[in-house]
Scaffold this active site. Structure first.
Site, PDB file in Angstrom:
ATOM      1  CG  ASP A 199      -1.968   1.172   1.123  1.00 44.27           C
ATOM      2  OD1 ASP A 199      -2.640   0.891   0.060  1.00 44.27           O
ATOM      3  OD2 ASP A 199      -2.273   1.748   1.956  1.00 44.27           O
ATOM      4  NE  ARG A 200       2.958   3.331   4.698  1.00 44.34           N
ATOM      5  CZ  ARG A 200       2.125   4.342   4.785  1.00 44.34           C
ATOM      6  NH1 ARG A 200       2.175   5.445   4.217  1.00 44.34           N
ATOM      7  NH2 ARG A 200       1.549   4.096   5.973  1.00 44.34           N
ATOM      8  CG  ASN A 234     -10.091   7.153   2.836  1.00 43.66           C
ATOM      9  OD1 ASN A 234     -10.882   6.636   2.510  1.00 43.66           O
ATOM     10  ND2 ASN A 234     -10.164   7.961   4.122  1.00 43.66           N
ATOM     11  NE  ARG A 235      -0.805   5.634   1.679  1.00 41.84           N
ATOM     12  CZ  ARG A 235      -0.717   4.951   2.770  1.00 41.84           C
ATOM     13  NH1 ARG A 235      -0.775   3.648   2.487  1.00 41.84           N
ATOM     14  NH2 ARG A 235      -0.673   5.725   3.889  1.00 41.84           N
ATOM     15  CB  ALA A 236      -7.343   3.377  -3.292  1.00 45.75           C
TER      16      ALA A 236
END
Lengths: 351, 677
Positions: free
Chosen positions: B191-192, B272-274
């Protein structure tokens, strides 16, 4: 005994032509990516690699440089030599023979990549980089016996530098990078376990050796070996001329190599084979052409022929046929031959 | 800089032989940059190139992960990024990096010479404002990954180690390349990486030919080759610069935000990073195009980059956790545990007592067999089952579907030091790798100095010792060694049921698929494996314990099914193999994986076969061997025998369909945070 250090002469090895060819080609062209020799015990694998030392050419290097940089090749110099080169400094040149550097399976990571000289640091209060095996291996042959038994993290660092030709060290307060371009030669006995596909792919070529099956030749092998054990000096003297011949052939091929040309159809062959056989990435194509060029040079020719391509394919493809860690690639050599013939004959038609 | 004055920014210089003798500017030009394969000369791989350039234009995208087969110019492109980047440079994190060089550590030179403890910054400092590149990122050791994760999240590197306490900024674009064959990344790390691109070789003949041609041209004269491409590189540099300038002008409209949220929602992404990454990517795309507004095409393209590694299967059960913004490890592991506690299927209780009902479809060889042998039954939809002849004889099933295996939560149980280099389990280690846990007084020749502890030990005597001009006098009795912890591969013995009952309804195919998946997992974690099958009257060691997972797979492929089910014999054989191996290597961490439905109809002696199996199971458990039971029971009516056996053996219990990792890359999840075994 004074002749204890005499290695078995390369030309005295009976049979195993494919293995010998692969090794010689790598000496001629260090950019071929090394060779992995697979086979049962007692098939002269290690003997051949060690015997290679006697055939290695001398080359020019910067005196005092821990990495043996080539004074004429700025692209692959260590930072010391490069800055000297760019500031137009002059190098003290010396000639040294290419070496076979051993990487023992038990080697620790710090010995392989190099590390901080702890004793020096504590006693003198200064940091000193202690070069490791990869530094020694620069411009030489790095030989790993039983390469499949190598510790995993050593394999990882090996992969790193084998890929880039640069060893980057970030450990124990040392931050440094130096050239590490070596010919990776590995031997292994497949019974002991296999090699990680990633490392496998790093070897330019793979040769499978089997023991000699022919009784007469087996006897010859034994006889030679006994004779060698009995009196190493006398035995190797028998091969002095052969060795010298081979050495000269290698040198000649080395000189010829830059002149070797390849036609567009050869490129087409390589690309087509890779597409049809569905190999990973582009390394196989590139290796195939380079190997074929080296084969041509060894034959004393300046143009790559279909036959060279076929020989090259035999060395370069077998280990690149697997798609996943397990899935076994079926190496369908007739397919390769077919493509080579197709493309080859298309050219003949065109002429 | 930080308020902590200890953090000195110091340019690292290359050594040989003495670091301090070298002029500082030399080292910066580390490996000969100008002789690298030119970025612009790489053929194809447009998506990869674009992903990298987008990150140069807008570092807020947060980096890129390039995954793909070997030999596809992944590393070449990243390493040559310097040529087109204007300000940022590529800082490499090699796999051999030790923690102290990554985070920064005590400066030995200064400390010894000056007698004052000072900080020497590491790679994370170098990477600040730059690109941090990790090649083979999936092979990076766990503790380094953890430190990077922390810093990547906060943008600040806080150092609390070896008696140093300080912090500095560390904001970087994280770029990783990897070959998925060698294992995947755990989801948190995944995810990073802002965006993700899969890399493949070209299938186009003309392109492939050109690839070879350029490579050979490069090799025969790197400098000339690079020179030829310089104008093109310069042009690209200007384009990037241009886009960088335009970036702040790009506006984000409400409708674009909404569209983004919808797309992300549809893809079931965690966190919410997407969305953020998609918006930033779309902004960069618009800027590259010279526009000030983001259009729908931008968002769609951005989704292609930002979603593939975040997309999840639609959750089956409504997991209504508030808002999994940062899916923390504990939380993930909790979810992991669930199936162990309770089997959602309610059939087991009712089914356990009535094996008789299941005789409907008898494998023909069962005349002599007790009922438990059969297993096929009234399945929900009536399917035609020809009790074909193949079941009389041995049959060899193909290998079924394979998948990524979930984390099996295996833990080292004792505190012995183990030497090894697998990835599954953390244990104490003597070798000079792994995380520095604490220091100790060395017992042998020292090779892993704990400098902080050594200094501390020497400190009290400084006023009375001869110093020979040095600030600190260290004697051999002060020396301390580092005690490190790392992962050890385990030795996994698979005991696979290959009796006739497994041959029905392609069940063996599923089982083989599952075992191959487990083997792949074992390969990636560097475990050693053994394979035992039991069928007919006895158990057979198909493969003694080996590192060659490849061979195990071959054995499995050729494994025939047919005959009775001597479960007890299988377990006993597994036990013997492990015991034997333990005699050779006492550090062994053995795991026995039983793949069976628990039904048995052949005993070792005269007795009830199942209680015999349970008895041996208990013995295995008492010997401290960890066990996992993979229940292959797929029938409508469940007997739950395997579960019963698992309880008896103190084993972890999985149904075969539970083995697959629920979320895409959770296979390699952090074991250290796993709850107790």
């Amino acid at each position: 005994m004074k002749n204890n250090n005499i290695v078995y002469p390369f030309t005295g090895i009976i049979g195993q032509e494919q293995m010998k060819k692969a090794l010689i080609l790598n000496v001629i062209n260090p950019l071929l990516g090394g060779v992995l020799i697979r086979g049962e015990k007692g098939t002269a694998k290690s003997t051949a690699v060690r015997a290679l030392a006697d055939l290695l050419p001398t080359r020019s290097q910067v005196e005092g440089c821990a990495f043996g940089c080539d004074p004429r090749e700025p692209a692959n110099m260590c930072s010391d030599c490069l800055s000297k080169y760019e500031s137009n400094g002059t190098f003290v040149e010396m000639f040294g023979r290419m070496k076979v550097v051993d990487l023992p399976v038990s080697a620790t990571e710090d010995r392989v990549v190099g590390t901080l000289d702890i004793e020096y640091a504590i006693k003198k209060g200064e940091k000193k980089f202690e070069p490791g095996i990869l530094a020694q291996a620069n411009r030489n042959i790095l030989y790993v016996d039983e390469v499949n038994l190598l510790d995993d993290h050593i394999v990882d660092v090996l992969l790193d530098s084998a890929a880039m030709g640069v060893n980057t060290i970030e450990r124990e307060g040392v931050s440094y990078s130096h050239p590490a371009r070596f010919i990776l030669v590995g031997t292994m006995n497949p019974e002991e376990g296999d090699l990680r596909p990633q490392l496998l792919d790093r070897f330019g070529m793979v040769v499978d050796v089997i023991g000699e099956r022919d009784t007469a030749r087996r006897i010859e092998v034994i006889r030679n070996r006994l004779e060698y054990e009995n009196n190493k000096e006398m035995f190797s003297n028998k091969f002095i001329d052969d060795q010298q011949d081979l050495r000269e052939r290698i040198l000649k091929a080395k000189k010829l190599l830059p002149k070797v040309q390849f036609g567009d159809d050869m490129l087409e062959m390589a690309a087509k084979i890779s597409i049809e056989l569905d190999v990973d990435g582009h390394r196989a194509d590139i290796a195939m052409i380079k190997t074929a060029m080296t084969i041509a040079a060894f034959k004393g020719l300046t143009a790559v022929s279909s036959a060279d391509m076929q020989e090259a394919a035999e060395l370069v493809l077998p280990h690149r046929m697997r798609r996943t860690p397990f899935e076994e690639g079926i190496f369908n050599f007739s397919k390769v031959e077919q493509i080579i013939n197709e493309v080859g004959s298309a050219r003949d038609d065109a002429i | 800089m930080t308020p902590f004055s200890q953090c000195e920014s110091k340019e690292k210089s290359g050594p040989v032989p003495l670091l301090k003798d070298r002029p500082k500017n030399v080292s910066k030009a580390a490996p000969p940059r100008s002789y690298r394969f030119p970025f612009v000369a790489v053929i194809g791989q447009e998506k990869v190139k674009k992903a990298l350039l987008l990150n140069l234009v807008n570092p807020k995208i947060g980096g890129v992960l390039l995954a793909g087969e070997k030999g596809t110019a992944k590393s070449t492109l990243v390493r040559s990024l310097n040529q087109v980047a204007n300000e940022m440079k590529v800082v490499e994190l090699p796999l051999n990096a030790t923690e102290d060089r990554v985070i920064g550590s005590i400066d030995i030179e200064k400390t010894v010479a000056g007698g004052k403890r000072s900080f020497e910054s590491g790679i994370l400092k170098k990477a600040d404002g730059n690109i941090l590149y990790i090649d083979e990122v999936n092979l990076l050791s766990e503790h380094i990954v953890n430190s990077i994760l922390e810093v990547a999240a906060s943008g600040v590197n806080r150092v609390e180690r070896e008696g140093i306490s300080c912090e500095h900024d560390s904001k970087f674009v994280l770029i990783g390349t990897m070959n998925p064959e060698e294992g995947f990344l755990r989801s948190q790390f995944l995810d990073r990486f802002g965006i993700y691109v899969e890399v493949g070789g070209s299938k186009n003949l003309a392109e492939r030919k050109e690839v070879i041609r350029r490579r050979l041209a490069f090799e025969s004269g790197p400098a000339e080759f690079a020179g030829k491409w310089e104008t093109e590189a310069a042009e690209l540099r200007n384009q990037v610069l241009d886009a960088q300038k335009k970036l702040p002008l790009v506006k984000i409209s409400e409708s674009i935000l909404k569209l983004t949220a919808d797309i992300v929602n549809e893809a079931c992404c965690a966190g919410n990073r997407a969305e953020l990454v998609m918006i930033e990517t779309a902004r960069a795309l618009a800027a590259c195009d010279g526009r000030q507004n983001i259009n729908i095409a931008d968002i769609k393209e951005a989704a292609e980059y930002a979603l593939p590694h975040r997309k999840r299967e639609k959750p089956e059960e409504p997991e209504s956790r508030e808002d999994e913004q940062e899916p923390s490890q504990e939380e993930n592991d909790d979810q992991n545990q669930e199936p162990d506690d309770e089997q959602p299927d309610d059939q087991e209780d009712g089914g356990a007592e009535e094996p008789e009902n299941q005789q409907q479809e008898q494998p023909p060889e069962t005349e002599a067999d007790p009922p438990a042998e059969s297993d096929d039954d009234e399945s929900p939809e009536p399917e035609e089952q020809e009790p074909d002849l193949s079941e009389i004889m041995d049959q060899i099933d193909a290998i079924g579907r394979t998948f990524i295996v979930r984390n099996l939560n295996i833990k080292a149980i004792d505190r012995k030091k183990r030497k090894g280099d697998g990835k599954r389990i953390k244990t104490k280690t003597d070798a000079k790798k792994g995380q520095y846990i604490k220091s100790m007084i060395p017992q042998h020749k020292i090779n892993d100095l704990a400098f902080d502890a050594t200094l501390r030990a020497a400190a009290p005597f400084q006023s009375v010792r001869e110093k020979n001009g040095l600030a600190v006098s260290i004697r051999s009795e002060d020396i301390r060694e580092k005690l490190r912890e790392k992962r050890t591969g385990s030795t996994i013995v698979f005991v696979v049921d290959a009796s006739g009952s497994m041959g029905a309804k392609k069940r063996m195919e599923t089982v083989k698929g599952a075992v191959v998946s487990l083997l792949t997992d074992a390969y990636q974690k560097r475990d050693r494996v053994g394979l035992i099958s039991f069928r007919k009257k006895e158990a057979e060691v198909l493969l003694n314990i080996t590192r060659s997972v490849d061979m195990a797979q071959k054995c499995l492929r050729d494994l025939p099914t047919g005959g009775k089910t001597p479960l007890a014999a299988g377990l006993l054989k597994g036990y013997e193999v492990i015991k034997n191996e333990q005699r050779k290597n006492e550090d062994l961490l053995p795991i026995l994986v039983l793949v069976s439905d628990g039904r048995t109809n052949a005993a070792l002696m005269d007795g009830d076969p199942f209680s015999e199996a349970k008895e041996i199971g208990q013995r295995i458990s008492a010997a401290g061997i960890q066990t996992i039971v993979v229940d292959t029971e797929v029938d409508f009516i469940k007997l739950g025998l395997a579960k019963e056996l698992a309880a008896c053996m103190n084993a972890r219990y999985y149904r075969i369909e539970d083995l697959a990792a629920d979320v895409l890359a959770d296979a390699v999840r952090d074991l250290s945070n796993a709850s107790s075994f």
